[in-house]
Design an enzyme around this catalytic site. Structure first.
Site, short mmCIF file in Angstrom:
data_model
loop_
_atom_site.label_atom_id
_atom_site.label_comp_id
_atom_site.label_asym_id
_atom_site.label_seq_id
_atom_site.Cartn_x
_atom_site.Cartn_y
_atom_site.Cartn_z
N ALA A 12 1.12 -1.09 0.00
CA ALA A 12 0.35 -0.07 -0.26
C ALA A 12 0.80 2.06 -0.33
O ALA A 12 0.75 1.95 -0.40
CB ALA A 12 -1.35 -0.16 1.03
N ARG A 17 11.26 7.30 -0.84
CA ARG A 17 12.90 7.02 -1.38
C ARG A 17 12.23 6.63 -2.94
O ARG A 17 13.20 7.22 -3.31
CB ARG A 17 13.00 5.76 -0.58
CG ARG A 17 13.09 6.86 0.85
CD ARG A 17 13.55 5.76 2.19
NE ARG A 17 12.44 4.69 2.44
CZ ARG A 17 12.84 3.74 2.88
NH1 ARG A 17 14.32 3.72 3.87
NH2 ARG A 17 11.97 3.09 3.76
N ASN A 235 14.16 0.29 -1.87
CA ASN A 235 13.72 2.11 -1.44
C ASN A 235 14.36 2.52 -2.31
O ASN A 235 13.06 3.37 -2.36
CB ASN A 235 13.94 1.48 0.28
CG ASN A 235 13.62 0.47 1.04
OD1 ASN A 235 12.46 0.48 0.83
ND2 ASN A 235 14.75 -0.02 1.36
N TYR A 395 -6.15 -0.94 -43.10
CA TYR A 395 -6.73 -0.33 -42.14
C TYR A 395 -7.24 1.04 -43.56
O TYR A 395 -6.42 1.88 -43.38
CB TYR A 395 -5.42 0.64 -41.48
CG TYR A 395 -6.07 1.26 -39.77
CD1 TYR A 395 -7.39 0.84 -39.72
CD2 TYR A 395 -5.88 2.95 -39.94
CE1 TYR A 395 -7.98 1.39 -38.68
CE2 TYR A 395 -6.88 3.57 -38.49
CZ TYR A 395 -7.69 3.04 -38.47
OH TYR A 395 -7.92 3.55 -37.14
C1 UD1 Z 1 10.43 -2.96 7.44
C2 UD1 Z 1 9.93 -3.67 8.80
C3 UD1 Z 1 11.69 -3.81 8.61
C4 UD1 Z 1 12.19 -4.80 8.10
C5 UD1 Z 1 12.41 -4.30 6.29
C6 UD1 Z 1 12.43 -5.65 5.95
C7 UD1 Z 1 8.62 -2.69 9.55
C8 UD1 Z 1 7.58 -1.11 10.66
N1 UD1 Z 1 9.63 -2.81 9.10
O1 UD1 Z 1 10.96 -1.97 7.32
O2 UD1 Z 1 12.05 -4.47 9.77
O3 UD1 Z 1 13.32 -4.50 8.30
O4 UD1 Z 1 11.10 -3.63 6.23
O5 UD1 Z 1 12.45 -4.62 4.21
O6 UD1 Z 1 8.03 -3.24 9.88
N2 UD1 Z 1 3.10 -0.59 3.41
C9 UD1 Z 1 1.71 -0.45 3.20
N3 UD1 Z 1 1.37 -0.11 4.44
C10 UD1 Z 1 1.94 1.42 5.30
C11 UD1 Z 1 3.23 0.98 5.39
C12 UD1 Z 1 3.95 0.08 4.35
O7 UD1 Z 1 1.46 -1.37 2.61
O8 UD1 Z 1 1.60 1.75 5.84
C13 UD1 Z 1 3.91 -1.83 2.84
C14 UD1 Z 1 4.73 -1.01 1.43
O9 UD1 Z 1 4.39 -0.71 0.56
C15 UD1 Z 1 6.33 -1.81 1.20
C16 UD1 Z 1 6.15 -2.87 2.91
O10 UD1 Z 1 4.93 -2.83 3.32
O11 UD1 Z 1 5.69 -3.04 0.55
C17 UD1 Z 1 7.49 -2.26 4.03
O12 UD1 Z 1 6.80 -1.16 4.06
P1 UD1 Z 1 8.35 -0.70 4.04
O13 UD1 Z 1 8.01 1.01 4.54
O14 UD1 Z 1 9.48 -0.36 2.96
O15 UD1 Z 1 9.11 -0.50 5.36
P2 UD1 Z 1 10.85 -1.38 5.98
O16 UD1 Z 1 10.95 0.45 6.01
O17 UD1 Z 1 11.90 -1.40 4.64
CA CA Z 2 11.09 -1.72 2.34
#
Ligand code: UD1
Ligand code: CA
Length: 478
Positions: A12, A17, A235, A395
């Site tokens: 979602a 970044r 990211n 065409y």
């Molecule tokens: C997350 C983990 C971290 C882990 C890393 C591995 C958490 C808090 N942290 O961090 O411990 O090391 O993944 O890659 O979970 N997403 C949603 N809704 C939201 C927020 C995020 O669907 O409200 C989805 C994003 O689209 C993404 C995934 O969740 O696909 C991970 O979110 P992201 O913000 O990338 O987490 P990281 O900071 O990478």
């Molecule tokens: Ca991530």
């Protein structure tokens, strides 16, 4: 009996970044959306249902998920506001429903490198350990912004702490959370119900379920990933380019080990799902995308873009060929500078030469179009020669129409075929003919204007222009 398995894919987020107008999971890695690559290994475990959590650009992300796995029964859960991975998982639990009593696997849409076999091993390890909650941990060279796995004095997992919330001592820990979890549905529901957003990002962290599960005294298993690189998330654009490069290097190494020559591996861009036969030679600056299959002994001279293309054995693609969703049979010679669009099917021993464009064109064995032609919606028999500059006029501004040409025809240069029209077998078409009606087999067809000649006309024309400023360039002796 094995417990029932459901899966959740978190997708979602905007991916801020990436600095993009497009949701991160829609960006492509090795020619396929990140989300598609993340979904495939999960789908290989045949979980039911698969719930994809969407939010930012929900419609586009849903469409990409459906396109990636048209067969799999997928559900979509809309996360209204991106309030963290924990909130996203809660949204998915609602979509799975309160009656589901099995295990729930949770992964992220931005992890395109996970191998299906690794996920399978993780699920088996979780069951073998009798754990209520498992997650994958890894020790990458650079733990960067990953959540850190904190263990107690006995070595048991105590919590996952996000890098942003970590003390320097915690940041120094080398074991990280890869972002893949497996839990009993009941435990997951209870733990997610307890999440609080009291952290640096004011988000609901899914990772906090680990500390919650520990407080509840259930068995937690951190499964150490055999290869940390599989769990690299994307990211930023830089991470994406680096990942693209490492995927490319792995693919190229595998292909070379299997007997494919890459003239310059640094500029061979080959999708993981493409297949290339032994002794094929891939020149510089070549992209081979999708489920392309390149036969043994094929030579691609260089600068080519192929997507979803089957190339038969020993065919040669000369410099600068673009081909999409088409079949090139064995022993063909294509290019230089040819554009084979979708639905082109060459049976074999064909030649498609320079500046020829084909679309939904079928050519029987041995037929040729060597120069400067457009063949669209055409069905052409065997051993037929399409002369230079032949055009199928397919065409009418509203609909596309089919041109059929039989076996062993000689279609003269600069012929136009006004479709729909059928030319029988063994027809000779005089050059410059405009074919508007069907032609019977064995006929010669001519529609040229009779040739007229005016003797001495040129000299008279020049005389009339004797005072023209450009006249001198025609003067004799210059
Ligand atoms: C997350 C983990 C971290 C882990 C890393 C591995 C958490 C808090 N942290 O961090 O411990 O090391 O993944 O890659 O979970 N997403 C949603 N809704 C939201 C927020 C995020 O669907 O409200 C989805 C994003 O689209 C993404 C995934 O969740 O696909 C991970 O979110 P992201 O913000 O990338 O987490 P990281 O900071 O990478
Ligand atoms: Ca991530």
């Amino acid at each position: 009996m094995e417990p029932q398995l459901a899966a959740v894919v978190l997708a979602a987020g905007l991916g801020s970044r990436m600095r993009s107008e497009r949701a991160k999971v829609l960006h492509e890695i090795a020619g396929r959306a990140l989300l598609a690559r993340a979904l495939e290994p999960i789908a290989s475990l045949a979980p039911a249902p698969i719930v994809v959590v969407v939010g930012y650009q929900a419609e586009a992300v849903e469409a990409a998920a459906r396109a990636a796995l048209p067969q799999a029964g997928m559900r979509f859960a809309r996360q209204a506001e991106q309030r963290g991975t924990g909130d996203a998982a809660r949204t998915a639990l609602d979509a799975i429903g309160p009656d589901f009593g099995g295990e729930i696997l949770i992964g992220c849409g931005d992890m395109p490198l996970i191998a299906a076999a690794t996920l399978g091993a993780f699920v088996r390890a979780h069951r073998a350990a009798g754990a209520a909650l498992s997650f994958i941990s890894a020790e990458p060279d650079d733990p960067a912004a990953y959540g850190r796995v904190v263990r107690d004095a006995s070595g048991a997992v105590a919590a996952i702490v996000e890098a942003r919330d970590a003390t320097p001592a915690t940041l120094a820990l080398g074991e990280i959370n890869a972002g893949v979890y497996l839990a009993e549905a009941a435990l997951l529901r209870a733990a997610i119900g307890e999440l609080r957003a009291d952290n640096a990002q004011h988000e609901y962290y899914l990772t906090d379920i680990v500390a919650i599960a520990r407080r509840r005294g259930v068995r937690i298993h951190a499964w150490r990933a055999p290869a940390a690189a599989e769990f690299a998330g994307v990211n930023s654009r830089e991470e994406m380019a680096r990942m693209e490069e490492s995927i490319r290097q792995n693919i190229n190494r595998r292909l070379m080990a299997a007997g494919v020559t890459l003239i310059d591996p640094a500029t061979a861009y080959i999708a993981p799902e493409a297949e290339i036969g032994r002794d094929a030679v891939i020149g510089p600056n070549v992209r081979i995308l999708g489920r392309s299959r390149i036969g043994a002994g094929v030579v691609i001279e260089g600068t080519a873009w192929l997507d979803g293309v089957v190339v038969g054995e020993r065919s040669r693609l000369k410099i600068c060929v673009r081909a999409e969703n088409c079949e090139i049979g064995p022993d063909c010679e294509i290019g230089p500078f040819a554009n084979l669009r979708e639905g082109t099917a060459l049976e074999g021993h064909n030649r498609i030469g320079n500046f020829v464009e084909t679309k939904k064109a079928r050519l029987g064995r041995g037929s040729k179009a060597s120069h400067l032609s457009y063949l669209g919606d055409a069905i052409i028999g065997r051993e037929t020669n399409i002369g230079c500059g032949v055009i199928t006029v397919n065409y009418d501004g509203y609909d596309k129409h089919v041109t059929k040409i039989g076996d062993r025809c000689m279609v003269g240069c600069d012929t136009q075929l006004i479709a729909p029209v059928t030319v029988g077998d063994d027809v000779y078409v005089a050059s410059g003919t405009t074919i508007v009606r069907d032609v019977a087999a064995g006929a010669l067809v001519v529609s040229q204007h009779p040739q007229r000649e005016k003797p001495g006309w040129t000299a008279a024309w020049r005389d009339r222009h004797a005072n023209h400023p450009k006249a001198q360039k025609h003067d004799a002796g210059e």
